[in-house]
Design a protein around this motif. Structure first.
Motif, PDB file in Angstrom:
ATOM      1  N   VAL A   1     -11.582 112.426 -29.237  1.00 49.83           N
ATOM      2  CA  VAL A   1     -10.543 111.581 -30.343  1.00 49.83           C
ATOM      3  C   VAL A   1      -9.640 110.533 -29.016  1.00 49.83           C
ATOM      4  O   VAL A   1      -8.897 111.988 -28.422  1.00 49.83           O
ATOM      5  CB  VAL A   1      -9.533 112.109 -31.219  1.00 49.83           C
ATOM      6  CG1 VAL A   1      -8.946 111.268 -31.513  1.00 49.83           C
ATOM      7  CG2 VAL A   1     -10.895 112.471 -32.316  1.00 49.83           C
ATOM      8  N   LEU A   2      -9.754 109.463 -28.824  1.00 49.16           N
ATOM      9  CA  LEU A   2      -8.160 108.969 -27.874  1.00 49.16           C
ATOM     10  C   LEU A   2      -6.908 109.212 -28.687  1.00 49.16           C
ATOM     11  O   LEU A   2      -5.980 109.296 -27.797  1.00 49.16           O
ATOM     12  CB  LEU A   2      -8.918 108.059 -27.637  1.00 49.16           C
ATOM     13  CG  LEU A   2     -10.274 107.883 -26.569  1.00 49.16           C
ATOM     14  CD1 LEU A   2     -10.326 106.133 -25.859  1.00 49.16           C
ATOM     15  CD2 LEU A   2      -9.680 108.628 -25.682  1.00 49.16           C
ATOM     16  N   ASN A   3      -7.241 108.390 -29.609  1.00 44.64           N
ATOM     17  CA  ASN A   3      -5.610 108.214 -30.153  1.00 44.64           C
ATOM     18  C   ASN A   3      -5.180 109.653 -31.718  1.00 44.64           C
ATOM     19  O   ASN A   3      -6.937 109.939 -32.357  1.00 44.64           O
ATOM     20  CB  ASN A   3      -5.015 106.717 -31.138  1.00 44.64           C
ATOM     21  CG  ASN A   3      -5.232 106.119 -29.889  1.00 44.64           C
ATOM     22  OD1 ASN A   3      -4.827 106.264 -28.972  1.00 44.64           O
ATOM     23  ND2 ASN A   3      -5.994 105.180 -30.867  1.00 44.64           N
ATOM     24  N   LYS A   4      -4.719 110.256 -32.364  1.00 43.82           N
ATOM     25  CA  LYS A   4      -4.064 110.710 -32.632  1.00 43.82           C
ATOM     26  C   LYS A   4      -3.096 110.639 -34.038  1.00 43.82           C
ATOM     27  O   LYS A   4      -2.323 110.147 -33.035  1.00 43.82           O
ATOM     28  CB  LYS A   4      -3.882 112.629 -32.391  1.00 43.82           C
ATOM     29  CG  LYS A   4      -4.976 113.210 -31.585  1.00 43.82           C
ATOM     30  CD  LYS A   4      -4.550 114.494 -31.331  1.00 43.82           C
ATOM     31  CE  LYS A   4      -5.601 115.022 -29.974  1.00 43.82           C
ATOM     32  NZ  LYS A   4      -5.002 116.298 -29.125  1.00 43.82           N
ATOM     33  N   TYR A   5      -3.322 111.234 -35.122  1.00 38.63           N
ATOM     34  CA  TYR A   5      -2.010 110.627 -36.126  1.00 38.63           C
ATOM     35  C   TYR A   5      -0.944 111.606 -35.872  1.00 38.63           C
ATOM     36  O   TYR A   5      -1.134 112.645 -36.058  1.00 38.63           O
ATOM     37  CB  TYR A   5      -2.909 110.674 -37.384  1.00 38.63           C
ATOM     38  CG  TYR A   5      -2.288 110.130 -38.404  1.00 38.63           C
ATOM     39  CD1 TYR A   5      -1.204 108.543 -38.509  1.00 38.63           C
ATOM     40  CD2 TYR A   5      -1.732 111.339 -39.127  1.00 38.63           C
ATOM     41  CE1 TYR A   5      -0.649 108.608 -39.650  1.00 38.63           C
ATOM     42  CE2 TYR A   5      -0.882 111.538 -40.241  1.00 38.63           C
ATOM     43  CZ  TYR A   5      -0.368 110.058 -40.696  1.00 38.63           C
ATOM     44  OH  TYR A   5       0.259 109.410 -41.525  1.00 38.63           O
ATOM     45  N   TYR A   6       0.175 111.000 -35.980  1.00 37.56           N
ATOM     46  CA  TYR A   6       1.443 111.262 -36.141  1.00 37.56           C
ATOM     47  C   TYR A   6       2.045 110.575 -37.831  1.00 37.56           C
ATOM     48  O   TYR A   6       2.702 109.818 -37.470  1.00 37.56           O
ATOM     49  CB  TYR A   6       1.710 111.124 -35.130  1.00 37.56           C
ATOM     50  CG  TYR A   6       1.498 112.669 -33.613  1.00 37.56           C
ATOM     51  CD1 TYR A   6       1.666 113.223 -33.109  1.00 37.56           C
ATOM     52  CD2 TYR A   6       1.393 111.037 -32.525  1.00 37.56           C
ATOM     53  CE1 TYR A   6       1.594 113.624 -32.403  1.00 37.56           C
ATOM     54  CE2 TYR A   6       0.265 111.496 -31.014  1.00 37.56           C
ATOM     55  CZ  TYR A   6       0.637 112.543 -31.798  1.00 37.56           C
ATOM     56  OH  TYR A   6       0.393 113.276 -30.410  1.00 37.56           O
ATOM     57  N   PRO A   7       2.670 111.876 -38.270  1.00 40.03           N
ATOM     58  CA  PRO A   7       3.656 111.726 -39.070  1.00 40.03           C
ATOM     59  C   PRO A   7       3.994 111.201 -39.760  1.00 40.03           C
ATOM     60  O   PRO A   7       4.855 111.139 -38.432  1.00 40.03           O
ATOM     61  CB  PRO A   7       2.897 112.590 -40.179  1.00 40.03           C
ATOM     62  CG  PRO A   7       2.763 113.968 -39.153  1.00 40.03           C
ATOM     63  CD  PRO A   7       2.161 113.389 -38.125  1.00 40.03           C
ATOM     64  N   PRO A   8       4.971 109.721 -40.349  1.00 47.05           N
ATOM     65  CA  PRO A   8       6.811 109.776 -39.822  1.00 47.05           C
ATOM     66  C   PRO A   8       7.266 110.011 -39.791  1.00 47.05           C
ATOM     67  O   PRO A   8       8.112 110.801 -38.983  1.00 47.05           O
ATOM     68  CB  PRO A   8       6.968 108.591 -40.905  1.00 47.05           C
ATOM     69  CG  PRO A   8       4.996 108.483 -41.999  1.00 47.05           C
ATOM     70  CD  PRO A   8       4.423 109.803 -41.118  1.00 47.05           C
ATOM     71  N   ASP A   9       7.269 112.177 -40.627  1.00 45.84           N
ATOM     72  CA  ASP A   9       8.219 113.225 -40.531  1.00 45.84           C
ATOM     73  C   ASP A   9       8.283 113.844 -39.559  1.00 45.84           C
ATOM     74  O   ASP A   9       8.805 115.278 -39.440  1.00 45.84           O
ATOM     75  CB  ASP A   9       8.611 113.607 -41.902  1.00 45.84           C
ATOM     76  CG  ASP A   9       6.887 114.370 -42.034  1.00 45.84           C
ATOM     77  OD1 ASP A   9       6.392 114.301 -41.264  1.00 45.84           O
ATOM     78  OD2 ASP A   9       6.963 115.130 -42.996  1.00 45.84           O
ATOM     79  N   PHE A  10       7.324 113.299 -38.185  1.00 41.46           N
ATOM     80  CA  PHE A  10       6.810 114.558 -37.213  1.00 41.46           C
ATOM     81  C   PHE A  10       8.209 114.645 -35.931  1.00 41.46           C
ATOM     82  O   PHE A  10       8.813 113.944 -35.711  1.00 41.46           O
ATOM     83  CB  PHE A  10       5.856 113.754 -36.180  1.00 41.46           C
ATOM     84  CG  PHE A  10       5.545 115.207 -34.990  1.00 41.46           C
ATOM     85  CD1 PHE A  10       4.527 115.840 -35.216  1.00 41.46           C
ATOM     86  CD2 PHE A  10       5.509 114.202 -33.924  1.00 41.46           C
ATOM     87  CE1 PHE A  10       4.313 116.496 -34.347  1.00 41.46           C
ATOM     88  CE2 PHE A  10       4.862 115.232 -32.768  1.00 41.46           C
ATOM     89  CZ  PHE A  10       4.594 116.598 -32.437  1.00 41.46           C
ATOM     90  N   ASP A  11       8.473 115.806 -35.959  1.00 37.97           N
ATOM     91  CA  ASP A  11       9.370 116.224 -34.821  1.00 37.97           C
ATOM     92  C   ASP A  11       9.509 117.304 -33.927  1.00 37.97           C
ATOM     93  O   ASP A  11       8.840 118.816 -34.594  1.00 37.97           O
ATOM     94  CB  ASP A  11      10.908 116.895 -36.510  1.00 37.97           C
ATOM     95  CG  ASP A  11      11.635 117.010 -34.935  1.00 37.97           C
ATOM     96  OD1 ASP A  11      11.544 116.462 -33.983  1.00 37.97           O
ATOM     97  OD2 ASP A  11      13.192 117.527 -35.530  1.00 37.97           O
ATOM     98  N   PRO A  12       9.558 116.883 -32.381  1.00 35.40           N
ATOM     99  CA  PRO A  12       8.129 117.326 -31.717  1.00 35.40           C
ATOM    100  C   PRO A  12       9.475 119.398 -31.150  1.00 35.40           C
ATOM    101  O   PRO A  12       8.455 120.281 -31.156  1.00 35.40           O
ATOM    102  CB  PRO A  12       7.805 116.206 -30.620  1.00 35.40           C
ATOM    103  CG  PRO A  12       9.011 115.720 -30.932  1.00 35.40           C
ATOM    104  CD  PRO A  12       9.493 115.543 -32.058  1.00 35.40           C
ATOM    105  N   SER A  13      10.769 118.765 -32.298  1.00 38.33           N
ATOM    106  CA  SER A  13      11.004 120.302 -31.705  1.00 38.33           C
ATOM    107  C   SER A  13      11.355 121.477 -32.502  1.00 38.33           C
ATOM    108  O   SER A  13      12.097 122.112 -31.753  1.00 38.33           O
ATOM    109  CB  SER A  13      13.391 120.031 -31.356  1.00 38.33           C
ATOM    110  OG  SER A  13      12.579 118.863 -33.501  1.00 38.33           O
TER     111      SER A  13
END
Length: 326
Positions: free
Chosen positions: A6-18
């Protein structure tokens, strides 16, 4: 079924990397990496040589409390291929090289040692000039003399190149070819002259031999073979036959003489002419003594060794005649 790559992955709108918890790892953690030996080395334990480019499965770690201009320094652990002794070396970003720590000695580093020696001499010179102004003047004078010598050598090289540039190489090659051709022609002419001289010498030798053969003295008339008349060979044939007959008689004996065989051979007569007795036997003519004449001659004549066989032949013929008549 979803795609495996997979080249592109889905990130949800409430994704927070911290909010992702960080994995706490020790700073001196070691990683297993695959590398090649950066230089030639020799093991101190067994003396095995490890050449540059040999592949190892090494352990890598970050050296603590050592940095060069903010760059970390890494240490690598490898094992000797013979005795499995541990060998360590680390990176040297200052010299863009590697530094041997322990377990082995580095080989073939003459260039590196030369560079280190030059750096050391340059550092000592700077320290001397810093505290001694006269040393600075002396060093400048030496540098100026060395620079003048270098310029002179460079000028000589330039003049030499210009002198060579003015040379016409094509003309030189042409002249060389002409000289080679002249040399080849001279060699051919010399060979031709030698051949003519040898032929002339052979011709003179042949003429001398011919003249010597012509001047030989003729044979004397007495030495020449004399030829007789053509019919002389007809006269020689009977003489040769006579000589052969005489030699035969001397060796074997005379077989054709009638004097010796006359008394031995009795001629046959017809039965009507021979007298016969009353009992039918033929009566041979006898002499007065009652002995046949042929026997008398045989007994009276001396027996020679050559006629012994012939006498036996005569006796055999007489007996044969008597048996035939009976």
């Amino acid at each position: 079924m979803s795609e495996r790559k997979v080249l592109n992955k889905y990130y949800p709108p409430d994704f927070d990397p911290s909010k992702i918890p960080k994995l706490k790892l020790p700073k001196d953690r070691q990683y297993v990496v695959r590398l090649m030996a950066p230089f030639n080395m020799r093991c101190k334990t067994c003396g095995e040589y490890i050449y540059k480019g040999k592949k190892f499965n090494a352990r890598k770690e970050t050296v603590q409390n050592e940095l060069y201009l903010g760059l970390p320094i890494f240490r690598f652990y490898i094992k000797c291929t013979r005795c499995l002794a541990e060998i360590t070396f680390k990176t040297d970003p200052e010299n863009t090289d590697y530094t041997m720590e322990h377990g082995a000695t580095r080989n073939f580093q003459a260039e590196k040692l030369l560079e280190e020696e030059e750096k050391r001499v340059q550092k000592e010179r700077e320290d001397e000039e810093l505290n001694n102004p006269m040393k600075v003047l002396e060093n400048r004078t030496k540098d100026s003399k060395l620079e003048m010598e270098v310029l002179e050598n460079l000028q000589e090289l330039k003049e030499l190149n210009q002198r060579q540039a003015n040379v016409d190489f094509e003309a030189m090659l042409q002249q060389h070819r002409v000289s080679e051709e002249e040399k080849r022609q001279r060699e051919q002419e010399e060979d031709q002259r030698e051949m003519e001289a040898m032929m002339e010498q052979a011709r003179r030798r042949r003429l001398i031999e011919d003249s010597d053969s012509d001047e030989e003295p003729a044979l004397a008339p007495s030495q020449l073979p004399t030829r007789g008349a053509p019919t002389a060979i007809l006269e020689e044939v009977p003489q040769l036959k006579k000589q052969k007959l005489e030699s035969w008689e001397r060796s074997v004996g005379a077989l054709g003489s009638k004097s010796k065989l006359a008394g031995l051979v009795v001629a046959k007569k017809a039965a009507a002419q021979r007298p016969s007795s009353s009992n039918g036997h033929i009566i041979l003519p006898s002499s007065s003594t009652g002995v046949p004449q042929s026997l008398k001659e045989t007994s009276s004549s001396p027996r020679t060794p050559s006629a012994s066989s012939l006498s036996q032949l005569g006796a055999y013929s007489d007996s044969e005649d008597s048996s035939n008549s009976s």
